[in-house]
Structures are given as C-alpha cells and as structure tokens.
Design a protein around this motif. Structure first.
Motif, PDB file in Angstrom:
ATOM      1  N   CYS A 181      31.678  35.839  31.010  1.00  0.00           N
ATOM      2  CA  CYS A 181      31.441  37.298  31.169  1.00  0.00           C
ATOM      3  C   CYS A 181      30.389  37.736  29.801  1.00  0.00           C
ATOM      4  O   CYS A 181      29.565  38.341  30.086  1.00  0.00           O
ATOM      5  N   ALA A 227      37.303  34.446  39.849  1.00  0.00           N
ATOM      6  CA  ALA A 227      37.252  35.252  38.735  1.00  0.00           C
ATOM      7  C   ALA A 227      35.569  35.209  38.236  1.00  0.00           C
ATOM      8  O   ALA A 227      34.985  36.350  38.133  1.00  0.00           O
ATOM      9  N   LEU A 230      33.299  36.412  40.656  1.00  0.00           N
ATOM     10  CA  LEU A 230      33.263  37.933  40.817  1.00  0.00           C
ATOM     11  C   LEU A 230      32.486  38.512  39.569  1.00  0.00           C
ATOM     12  O   LEU A 230      31.792  39.587  39.639  1.00  0.00           O
ATOM     13  N   ILE A 231      32.866  38.111  38.341  1.00  0.00           N
ATOM     14  CA  ILE A 231      32.124  38.588  37.095  1.00  0.00           C
ATOM     15  C   ILE A 231      30.784  38.523  37.221  1.00  0.00           C
ATOM     16  O   ILE A 231      30.096  39.495  37.112  1.00  0.00           O
ATOM     17  N   ILE A 234      29.427  41.074  39.703  1.00  0.00           N
ATOM     18  CA  ILE A 234      29.248  42.371  39.449  1.00  0.00           C
ATOM     19  C   ILE A 234      28.286  42.858  38.049  1.00  0.00           C
ATOM     20  O   ILE A 234      27.707  43.774  38.195  1.00  0.00           O
ATOM     21  N   SER A 386      33.455  44.360  34.096  1.00  0.00           N
ATOM     22  CA  SER A 386      33.487  43.557  35.108  1.00  0.00           C
ATOM     23  C   SER A 386      34.715  42.605  34.961  1.00  0.00           C
ATOM     24  O   SER A 386      35.254  42.188  35.975  1.00  0.00           O
ATOM     25  N   THR A 390      37.801  42.448  37.519  1.00  0.00           N
ATOM     26  CA  THR A 390      37.864  41.151  38.302  1.00  0.00           C
ATOM     27  C   THR A 390      39.436  40.929  38.317  1.00  0.00           C
ATOM     28  O   THR A 390      39.962  40.425  39.301  1.00  0.00           O
ATOM     29  N   TYR A 391      40.071  41.164  37.142  1.00  0.00           N
ATOM     30  CA  TYR A 391      41.364  40.744  37.075  1.00  0.00           C
ATOM     31  C   TYR A 391      42.274  41.482  37.659  1.00  0.00           C
ATOM     32  O   TYR A 391      43.426  41.337  37.870  1.00  0.00           O
TER      33      TYR A 391
END
Length: 425
Positions: A181, A227, A230-231, A234, A386, A390-391
């Motif tokens: 991230c 995860a 997704l990060i 985003i 993000s 995500t979490y």
C-alpha cells in the motif's frame, strides 16, 4: 508523537538507504529497470486495450465517481448474505438492518459536518512513506523464509503443512500488505509529480502484485493476496493509473480466483468431490458464517454477552484468539477458529446496541477517509483509505479481529482525528 515519528522514520530511512546501496538491490533494480524500459517501449504494449476500451462503463457516473464509496460495504455484505443457502433469523434481520442504517449514517451523513477545510490536513514526506513501506516489505520477506523453514516445505505444494504454520511467524509476513500500500502510493505520488509516466507506474504496480503473489500464494493464503489485489486496484483507480474497465475485469478475476483456489483446495483436502459445483464452496462458507452469526445474535441479545472481551482477545498473549473465542461461545470448541462476519464481534460483545455504535463508527472512519481522499487527491490519503476499505470488505466474512488490522484502523483514526482538530483551528 512528532519525536517518535521522526525517530522511527530516521531509522527506516537509514535502513532503506543502506539496503538500496547493497549489491543485491542494485542487481535486482537494474533487472527491473531493464524490463520496465523494454515494456514501456514495447510494440506489444500497443496491443493492450486503451482507456476507452468498454467505453460504456465510463459513461456510468455511479461507477466512475462512487465505485469505492464506503457504501460498497453494505452492497457487498448484502451479496454475501444472499449467497447463503439459508435465511437469517427474524432477530438477526433486525440486527442487520440496524447495522446497515448505522453504517449509512456514519459514512454518508456525519462526514458532512467535518473536514470542510482540507487545506490543513497532515502532510507526509514521500521519502518517509517509502522507507517505512520498504522496511515492512523486508520484514515480511524475512519472516516468509522463516515460516517455510519452520514447517519444512511450501504450503502451496503440500497443503497439509499449512496448518502447521505458526501465527507468530506468519503475522509479520502479512506486513507485505501495508508495505504494498505504502510503496504503491509513493509510485502514485511520483506519477502525480510527473517524475514517472503512467506506463511506468502501471508496470511498478504489476511488479508489486507479482511480489505479493510470489510470497502469499506459496504460503497458501488467499485472503491476504486478495487484500493486495484490492489495494492496488483502489489506489490505481483513484490515481488514474488503472482504468475503470480494468477494475471491473479485475474484480471478475478476483472472484474467479477466490472460487478457484477454494475449490481446488477443497478437492485437495477431500472436503468436496469433483462433481460439486465450484460456487458451492462460496455458498457453504456464507451459509456457515451466517449460521454462526445467527447463534451469536441469539445468545447476545440487545446488550451482548462478552462485553468487550472478544475484541480484547485479539491482543497477543490472550489465552484464546477472537475466532477461537467465537468457537467457544457457540460450540464450546476452543481448538477451531470461526469467522463471525463484520458485525459478529459487535454482536457478541455488546449486542444490537454494539452493532449500532460499531457500524456507525466504522462508517464514519471510512466516510472521513473517503472525503479527504476525494477532495485532496493526496497520494498518502488515497493509500490509507484503500487499506482500511480493503480490510473492511474482507472483514465482511472474517471480521476485523486481527491485531495488525486493528492497528491499521487505529493509525487511520489517529491521523483523521489530527486532521479534524487542525481543520477547526
């Protein structure tokens, strides 16, 4: 706090600088730089669809402007509930309604009264964020090798040894997620400052994902890998590095990966047969988790039964972890871990009242983060939003119960509170 932060970043900057001067890093960097230059100037890159591919998606203002709005949590939670083979009880339906309404108030209404002067948000130096992310990546890689050495093999190739992995060793491996991230957000900063091109930023995002896959997939974990996926999506979406059509297709690939990995792992563990529908693994998980939530709601009532002990059990050193404690609550089995959904801990600790407060607070955290991110387009706040979104999305099934994830939220809350205080001065 500023002294602690400056001391911490001074240490991470020194570690990062020393490692960057090492022969190993310079060799890896030279190889990646060569690959990046060849990719950016490659003829085959031109064959890849451009931003206008599937242009009808770009004409959808809801997708274009609000795809990762905090309210996506309610939408995905609803989809998860619909996947279940059985329906929630009447009492649980009321609890869910309370939670959804509270989350809406927290994410869509309350943030309107805060941070209307975003010029006073806390600023972070690019080099500090990069060095922290880089050091977290180093820690995760070191503990990856320690983890596989402790079980004598690679869990992906030998699924049975996955259950021998020690949480104390695997938890640091998952630091690769915030590392990804932070490093990705720094690459976004470089792109925003026009120090690198969009193609270079995209290539580096892909490299980060490849690194994540190389370590997380080999351990046999799919949730942390999702995860990271997704990060990257985003951050790339809000940084104009990833196109909308890529997000949609990426989401489809992600869902397919969840189904596929779960299906083949279940085949390997002989929990299903090859004649079973691949989607059944998702349906059975959703059904079991909803059944757990039904039981928690039944025993917790309006004011809960554990009164904060379930959340506190996430602290290292507790006799039982939070998911083991859920197993004890519903079946008196402490040797198994049970996922209680996003609101499971809230229900068990403080009942329907806890769900109302907890979901409103969670919605407010995401709502404030979304507001700062959208109005400032600051690379750091895009990254931190993000991470927590995500979490939260992944927590729809698993709950937000891991100590490192709770720490991410605590850090986000602390930073947002400072921003709110500064904006009122």
């Amino acid at each position: 706090m500023s002294i602690i932060y400056s001391t911490f970043t001074s240490i991470t900057n020194k570690i990062s600088d020393e490692f960057h001067r090492s022969f190993l890093f310079t060799t890896i960097y030279s190889i990646l730089e060569f690959l990046e230059d060849n990719w950016v100037n490659s003829y085959f890159k031109r064959l890849y669809p451009g931003e206008n591919f599937l242009n009808f998606l770009n004409n959808n203002s809801i997708l274009k402007n609000h795809l990762f709005n905090p309210l996506i949590v309610i939408f995905l939670f609803s989809i998860f509930l619909l996947l279940s083979i059985n329906s929630p009880s009447h009492s649980l339906a009321i609890t869910l309604l309370i939670g959804f309404v509270a989350f809406f108030i927290g994410s869509a209404i309350l943030p309107k009264y805060f941070l209307n002067n975003n010029e006073k948000i806390v600023q972070f130096k690019r080099d500090d964020i990069y060095s922290i992310g880089f050091c977290l990546l180093l820690v995760s890689i070191v503990f990856f090798f320690i983890s596989i050495a402790s079980v004598g093999g690679i869990p992906l190739l030998r699924p049975s040894i996955r259950y021998l992995l020690k949480p104390a060793l695997t938890m640091p491996v998952f630091l690769i997620i915030p590392a990804t991230c932070m490093i990705a957000s720094v690459y976004l900063k470089d792109f925003q400052d026009k120090n690198i091109t969009r193609s270079q930023a995209r290539f580096r995002f892909v490299v980060l994902l490849v690194i994540d896959c190389a370590f997380l997939l080999l351990l046999g974990y799919r949730t942390p890998l999702l995860a990271a996926f997704l990060i990257i999506i985003i951050i790339g979406f809000y940084g104009n590095i990833v196109s909308l059509w890529e997000v949609v297709i990426g989401a489809a690939i992600g869902v397919g990966a969840i189904i596929g990995i779960g299906y083949f792992r279940s085949l390997g563990e002989l929990t299903i047969t090859s004649s079973t529908s691949p989607i059944y693994t998702l349906q059975s998980r959703a059904d079991f988790t909803l059944h757990v939530l039904n039981l928690l709601d039944f025993i917790a009532g309006n004011f809960g039964v554990t009164h904060g002990h379930l959340l506190a059990s996430a602290i290292p050193g507790s006799d039982l972890g939070p998911r083991m404690m859920v197993g004890k609550l519903i079946a008196w089995r402490t040797e198994v871990t049970v996922t209680p959904t996003l609101i499971g801990q809230m229900v068990a600790d403080f009942g329907k009242v806890g769900v109302a407060f907890g979901m409103c607070l969670l919605g407010f955290i995401l709502g404030i983060g979304f507001k700062i991110m959208k109005t400032t387009q600051n690379y750091f706040y895009i990254g931190i939003y993000s991470l927590i979104l995500t979490y939260t999305i992944l927590g729809i099934e698993t709950g937000i119960l891991d100590i490192q994830v709770l720490l991410y939220f605590a850090i986000a809350i602390f930073i947002y509170l400072i921003c709110i205080v500064k904006s009122r001065n």
